[in-house]
Design an enzyme around this catalytic site. Sequence first.
Site, short mmCIF file in Angstrom:
data_model
loop_
_atom_site.label_atom_id
_atom_site.label_comp_id
_atom_site.label_asym_id
_atom_site.label_seq_id
_atom_site.Cartn_x
_atom_site.Cartn_y
_atom_site.Cartn_z
CG ASP A 41 -2.01 -1.03 1.18
OD1 ASP A 41 -2.18 -1.64 0.11
OD2 ASP A 41 -2.69 -1.23 2.20
CE LYS A 62 -6.68 -1.72 -2.46
NZ LYS A 62 -8.10 -1.85 -2.77
CG MET A 171 -9.57 5.13 5.89
SD MET A 171 -9.84 3.51 5.13
CE MET A 171 -10.84 2.70 6.39
#
Length: 517
Positions: A41, A62, A171
């Site tokens: 990632d 990502k 997130m």
Amino acid sequence: MTIDQAALGRVYLVGAGIGGLDHLTRRAQQVIAQAEVIFYDALVAPEILALAPNAELVCVGKRAGQPSYAQAQINRLLVAAVSQGKSTVRLKSGDPLVFGRAVPELRALVDLDAKVELVPGISSAIAAALFAGIPLTDQVLSYGFGVISGHNLELLDWKALAQLPTLVCLMATANLADLINRLDRSPGTAIALVQNAGMPNQRLWTGTLGNILAQLPPEPIAPTVIIIGTVVDQAAWIRPCLTRFVECADQPLTGKRVLVTRAMGDSYLCLKLQELGAIAIELPTLEILPPDDWQLLDRAIANLSSYQWLVLTSANGVQSFFGRLAAAQLDARALAHLQIAVVGEKTAASLSSYGIRADLVPETFVADALADAFGDLTGQRVLFPRVQSGGREILVEQLTAKGAEVEAIAAYESSCPAAINPSALAAIQSQNLDLITFTSAKTVKHFAQLLNQVTDHTTWNTWIESAQIVAIGPQTAIACQQILGRVDAEAEIFSLDGMVQAILQLVATPFPQHFQN
């Protein structure tokens, strides 16, 4: 299609944790080091990738707001690598099974009948609160906590979430206003946002649900962990007790990206820079090896009684010498009759680790100063273990001129690594480095040698034209001028700590000196 199970490669789903090497598990380090291909990632720290210098590195993205591979494409890449018999690592930030989207990848590997090892990592859901001084649980204030993702907020049961004493949101910064509106909590409820948790450039914002949006900068602040609940207020008294990742925004090097050219295994300068808020990127440019032959050094150690002085000018020389001393079944007592001279604080510290204090350490950390510090050496023999390829010739000449018989013997060799570290190369190619440090003329030469393997001098020189160059001393500065065409700062004290001081002075300059008229 029939699959030969014995031909399948080993596959590992690994959590990279929340930062660099400090918080990576030992098992993760082991499997990364032996990997043939790593799908990682974008948030994985470069120094973690540096553990696998021979692996094929594939960044699958990502990261919010940046291009990423489609999940189906990642699945196909994993299956292809494993089917080719490669030792394959899927490296995810945090923990692979905490919002890591690992289930589709696991299904693809299970369908292949591949055997998968899961390697845990520290999740930012836990670590961010800890590094900010916020206890997620408290006997009185928080009997438990919940963790949610900021994606698809409409799918969550907000009435139930409002009942939790503490809520951790990952997130979610892009949807923070919507999250606050949906969460049925008082506007006075405490909230904290922790950006870059566990990294040198960690930042913290605290406030309430009613005023936090007004405190945030206009630019994106991901990756950020959001913590909501009364426990946030505990940070006010816990944070002053913390020694790492606190008030990084106020550190003089916060956000500065520094490429540190160094010997393999030497991270002292990186640690010092990180303490000041810098993002230190390690590029090994020196590989320390044994000399071609130990015979001459072993013979000298067997005849130590014939020498009056031992001269050591590097930590590598100290370590190599004492390694051969131990191989001869001897220890520091064999040096009792000798006087020992060293160059530099680091060399003196290395010697001190063996329980010995140097008799002579010049105030200026260069070989010339060491020679000046000696008196008359007529009739005295000097043992000088040094790098096999030679060096400090002026020291040998000056000691000889003082009447000494100098025996300079190969104790180690320093060579250029076979290839440039991929993560360091990526940082150089990104052209957003702020500083590059060089600790010897060899680090400059090897830096150029490694990049010349990648492209021509003109091209890679443009990659670093916006970075300021810092040299540890005059000989290193000369090499910078000859090979790189410039040097922006030279340490006044020729040591790693002196380099840090030179960097601090340099960053106070509004523009790179080589851009000024």
